[in-house]
Design an enzyme around this catalytic site. Structure first.
Site, PDB file in Angstrom:
ATOM      1  N   GLY A  98      34.688  66.477 -18.869  1.00 30.80           N
ATOM      2  CA  GLY A  98      34.449  65.042 -19.102  1.00 30.80           C
ATOM      3  C   GLY A  98      33.069  64.786 -19.671  1.00 30.80           C
ATOM      4  O   GLY A  98      32.225  65.677 -19.726  1.00 30.80           O
ATOM      5  N   LYS A 121      24.721  60.132 -26.876  1.00 34.64           N
ATOM      6  CA  LYS A 121      24.707  61.440 -26.209  1.00 34.64           C
ATOM      7  C   LYS A 121      23.306  61.656 -25.643  1.00 34.64           C
ATOM      8  O   LYS A 121      22.325  61.596 -26.387  1.00 34.64           O
ATOM      9  CB  LYS A 121      25.066  62.520 -27.239  1.00 34.64           C
ATOM     10  CG  LYS A 121      25.356  63.883 -26.633  1.00 34.64           C
ATOM     11  CD  LYS A 121      25.939  64.811 -27.696  1.00 34.64           C
ATOM     12  CE  LYS A 121      25.965  66.254 -27.243  1.00 34.64           C
ATOM     13  NZ  LYS A 121      26.405  67.149 -28.325  1.00 34.64           N
ATOM     14  N   GLY A 134      22.553  64.370 -17.247  1.00 36.01           N
ATOM     15  CA  GLY A 134      23.086  63.450 -18.254  1.00 36.01           C
ATOM     16  C   GLY A 134      22.164  63.248 -19.439  1.00 36.01           C
ATOM     17  O   GLY A 134      22.405  62.383 -20.275  1.00 36.01           O
ATOM     18  N   ARG A 185      26.226  59.346 -31.855  1.00 35.29           N
ATOM     19  CA  ARG A 185      27.218  60.148 -32.575  1.00 35.29           C
ATOM     20  C   ARG A 185      28.388  59.270 -32.993  1.00 35.29           C
ATOM     21  O   ARG A 185      28.853  58.434 -32.229  1.00 35.29           O
ATOM     22  CB  ARG A 185      27.683  61.278 -31.653  1.00 35.29           C
ATOM     23  CG  ARG A 185      28.757  62.146 -32.229  1.00 35.29           C
ATOM     24  CD  ARG A 185      28.814  63.476 -31.511  1.00 35.29           C
ATOM     25  NE  ARG A 185      29.468  63.391 -30.207  1.00 35.29           N
ATOM     26  CZ  ARG A 185      29.631  64.461 -29.417  1.00 35.29           C
ATOM     27  NH1 ARG A 185      29.188  65.650 -29.776  1.00 35.29           N
ATOM     28  NH2 ARG A 185      30.234  64.326 -28.259  1.00 35.29           N
ATOM     29  N   ASP A 261      37.428  72.175 -25.100  1.00 35.00           N
ATOM     30  CA  ASP A 261      36.860  70.823 -24.970  1.00 35.00           C
ATOM     31  C   ASP A 261      36.042  70.452 -26.207  1.00 35.00           C
ATOM     32  O   ASP A 261      35.606  69.314 -26.326  1.00 35.00           O
ATOM     33  CB  ASP A 261      35.990  70.707 -23.712  1.00 35.00           C
ATOM     34  CG  ASP A 261      34.877  71.726 -23.673  1.00 35.00           C
ATOM     35  OD1 ASP A 261      35.179  72.930 -23.651  1.00 35.00           O
ATOM     36  OD2 ASP A 261      33.699  71.327 -23.693  1.00 35.00           O
ATOM     37  N   ASN A 262      35.848  71.403 -27.095  1.00 45.06           N
ATOM     38  CA  ASN A 262      35.085  71.110 -28.315  1.00 45.06           C
ATOM     39  C   ASN A 262      35.970  71.121 -29.563  1.00 45.06           C
ATOM     40  O   ASN A 262      35.461  71.115 -30.682  1.00 45.06           O
ATOM     41  CB  ASN A 262      33.942  72.120 -28.472  1.00 45.06           C
ATOM     42  CG  ASN A 262      32.904  71.977 -27.373  1.00 45.06           C
ATOM     43  OD1 ASN A 262      32.816  70.934 -26.729  1.00 45.06           O
ATOM     44  ND2 ASN A 262      32.128  73.013 -27.145  1.00 45.06           N
TER      45      ASN A 262
HETATM   46  P1  AMP Z   1      29.153  71.272 -23.864  1.00 44.53           P
HETATM   47  O1  AMP Z   1      28.621  72.619 -23.558  1.00 44.53           O
HETATM   48  O2  AMP Z   1      28.160  70.414 -24.562  1.00 44.53           O
HETATM   49  O3  AMP Z   1      30.455  71.305 -24.573  1.00 44.53           O
HETATM   50  O4  AMP Z   1      29.365  70.565 -22.457  1.00 44.53           O
HETATM   51  C1  AMP Z   1      30.257  71.079 -21.498  1.00 44.53           C
HETATM   52  C2  AMP Z   1      30.345  70.144 -20.306  1.00 44.53           C
HETATM   53  O5  AMP Z   1      29.086  70.047 -19.614  1.00 44.53           O
HETATM   54  C3  AMP Z   1      30.719  68.720 -20.653  1.00 44.53           C
HETATM   55  O6  AMP Z   1      31.520  68.214 -19.632  1.00 44.53           O
HETATM   56  C4  AMP Z   1      29.386  68.031 -20.692  1.00 44.53           C
HETATM   57  O7  AMP Z   1      29.501  66.656 -20.486  1.00 44.53           O
HETATM   58  C5  AMP Z   1      28.662  68.702 -19.546  1.00 44.53           C
HETATM   59  N1  AMP Z   1      27.203  68.644 -19.683  1.00 44.53           N
HETATM   60  C6  AMP Z   1      26.459  69.321 -20.572  1.00 44.53           C
HETATM   61  N2  AMP Z   1      25.153  69.014 -20.441  1.00 44.53           N
HETATM   62  C7  AMP Z   1      25.059  68.123 -19.434  1.00 44.53           C
HETATM   63  C8  AMP Z   1      23.980  67.419 -18.806  1.00 44.53           C
HETATM   64  N3  AMP Z   1      22.718  67.583 -19.199  1.00 44.53           N
HETATM   65  N4  AMP Z   1      24.272  66.589 -17.791  1.00 44.53           N
HETATM   66  C9  AMP Z   1      25.534  66.409 -17.395  1.00 44.53           C
HETATM   67  N5  AMP Z   1      26.602  67.037 -17.932  1.00 44.53           N
HETATM   68  C10 AMP Z   1      26.367  67.885 -18.940  1.00 44.53           C
HETATM   69 MG    MG Z   2      31.653  69.940 -25.297  1.00 45.66          MG
END
Ligand code: AMP
Ligand code: MG
Length: 504
Positions: A98, A121, A134, A185, A261-262
């Protein structure tokens, strides 16, 4: 939409959000507002994109606009929320991911009538943050901005960057403390394969059907009238994804984290993390610090996209037919469309890059042999192709500009002769061929060392001039930009960046 009469008496809303589009119910997202930051500072507004979205760039630059871009003010018409999704990360099932650091503000309809998501973002925690803060350090914000705008300039389907701001707050990552940033974004939508998995893996067939209907309405209206819309949808997603990966491979782009998820259903490049572009051609190039096994290496990308689409097929299965065995056969047959489609698109894109007006039999071999010569001769991928653009139809001293990129002259010299024989077959005017090639083989590429330069300046000095200088050439990467030759060069040995990071 405000009427002309209203706009005389009240300031127009800075972002013309549109709520008329297809909607997903509560199971798909959670309402959450961005968390305000200490001291928003504008880094950059993408004027051209703002105008494309019907937004006045000056309004985004105003104090009110910057407050919106930083998440300090929720603009009129927005419905901030975090989207639910799951996904396979490096092959492992993760039932809940999520939007953990991204907040969807709402949708706008662009000048072409295309509905697009606007998302902040790095805008603070959400119920999906799983202990994360976040937030985003400014470095990854700069990298994503540069990466997505360069890809757009190349004509690769991608999410875009509308703006970047600093937050005035520190972000801690391990022992390090970075300045925080937020990127705005823009995406055709943020529905991912992982969104389907979130419902499909729980056996929620109605959730999957609702989502499939939504994706059809929003991205694939042409299949709505099909006799069997869901298999038609899957086939269309396969085709778009195959085309996307073909673009990546032609661009020399390595996504780095092709987790499900990407993978966006709309067929756009999504989630710029540890991505990178080739320098010296090597098929197994893998920069990502977290991808120790090379799962998402350059040459693995077609297979990994197909792997992700197979996870999507598992979710769609109940919609693919009445009888379970027939459904599986159906899904397999559709998945088998992926590789031929990918190869056909890739060959067409690469033929264009070689100055061939059409693909003929034998061109695939010509292409692969060039790549093999680059690999053996450790030649720079982009300089080779750009160099070929400038070569005349007849062999001569000018060839040195390309031959000298290779360790040994023999293989490339032999290949040049074959290429010229092939050029001669089509009888295309030399100057026209060169102009066409220069329009598809960029002179400027977001090489790792350049991205790193912009990231370091932003992170360490709060200096965004390298970012600005890069954007000037990368958003128009086929032009000569005389005086910026330094930015067209591959890294010197001491500049080479072998590892890229998610930076989350
Ligand atoms: P990503 O590696 O960017 O595809 O992120 C994978 C998951 O980790 C997603 O659910 C993101 O929302 C979550 N996520 C990544 N970085 C953070 C962060 N700094 N704080 C909270 N959730 C994160
Ligand atoms: Mg992602």
């Amino acid at each position: 939409m405000s009427t002309a009469a209203e706009s005389v008496t009240a300031p127009a809303a800075p972002i013309p959000f549109d709520r008329e589009g297809p909607v997903l119910g509560e199971a798909f997202h959670t309402a959450v507002a961005p968390t305000p930051v200490a001291d928003p500072g504008l880094v950059r507004v993408n004027d051209a994109l703002a105008r494309e979205l019907g937004i006045d760039p000056a309004a985004l630059r105003s104090p009110e606009g910057v407050a919106i871009l930083a998440g300090n003010r929720v603009p009129e018409g927005a419905e901030p929320r975090a989207l639910a999704y799951a996904g396979h990360q490096f092959g492992n099932w993760v039932p809940q991911l999520g939007d953990g650091r991204a907040i969807l503000l709402g949708e706008v309809v662009d000048r072409q009538g295309v509905r697009r998501d606007l998302q902040l973002k790095g805008a603070g925690p959400t119920p999906f943050s799983r202990g994360g803060d976040g937030r985003a350090p400014i470095g990854p914000v700069v990298r994503e901005y540069l990466g997505s705008e360069f890809m757009a300039a190349l004509g690769v389907p991608t999410t875009r960057a509308l703006a970047a701001v600093t937050t005035g707050e520190p972000v801690r990552r391990g022992w390090a403390v970075h300045p925080g940033g937020v990127i705005t974004r823009v995406a055709a939508s943020h529905v991912r394969v992982g969104t389907f998995e979130y419902f499909g893996r729980r056996g929620d067939v109605e959730g999957v059907r609702t989502l499939a209907d939504y994706v059809i309405q929003r991205h694939y209206p042409e299949v709505a009238g099909a006799e069997e819309p869901y298999p038609a949808l899957f086939s269309a997603v396969i085709a778009r994804t195959a085309d996307l990966i073909a673009h990546w491979m032609a661009a020399g782009f390595i996504h780095g984290v092709m987790n499900t998820d990407n993978l966006a259903l709309a067929g756009e490049t999504l989630d710029y993390g540890p991505f990178g572009f080739l320098d010296t051609y090597a098929a197994d190039t893998c920069y990502s610090s977290i991808d120790t096994g090379g799962r998402y290496a350059f040459d693995q990308q077609p297979a990994m996209a197909r792997w992700g689409l197979t996870r999507l097929a598992e979710c769609l299965l109940p919609l693919l037919g009445e009888e379970s065995e027939a459904r599986v056969e159906r899904a397999k047959a559709l998945l088998d469309e992926f590789l031929p489609r990918f190869e056909a698109t890739w060959r067409a894109l690469m033929a264009e890059r070689l100055g061939l007006a059409e693909v003929r039999e034998g061109d695939g071999e010509l292409l692969h042999d060039l790549l093999q010569a680059m690999a053996d001769g450790r030649a720079d991928y982009h300089l080779t192709l750009r160099g070929l653009s400038d070569l005349p139809d007849i062999a001569g001293p000018a060839d040195a500009a390309v031959v000298d990129l290779f360790d040994e002259p023999a293989a490339i010299t032999a290949w040049l002769a074959r290429w010229r024989a092939r050029l001669a077959e089509q009888g295309r005017d030399e100057a026209e061929r060169q102009t066409a090639m220069r329009a598809v083989n960029p002179k400027f590429v977001l090489r790792n060392h350049l991205a790193q330069w912009a990231v370091d300046a932003a992170t360490e000095e709060g200096d965004f001039t390298p970012m600005d200088r890069l954007l000037a050439v990368l958003t128009d990467p086929f032009a000569d930009h005389l005086g910026e030759e330094e930015l067209a060069r591959p890294p010197r040995d001491e500049q080479r960046v072998q590892r890229t990071f998610c930076g989350t």
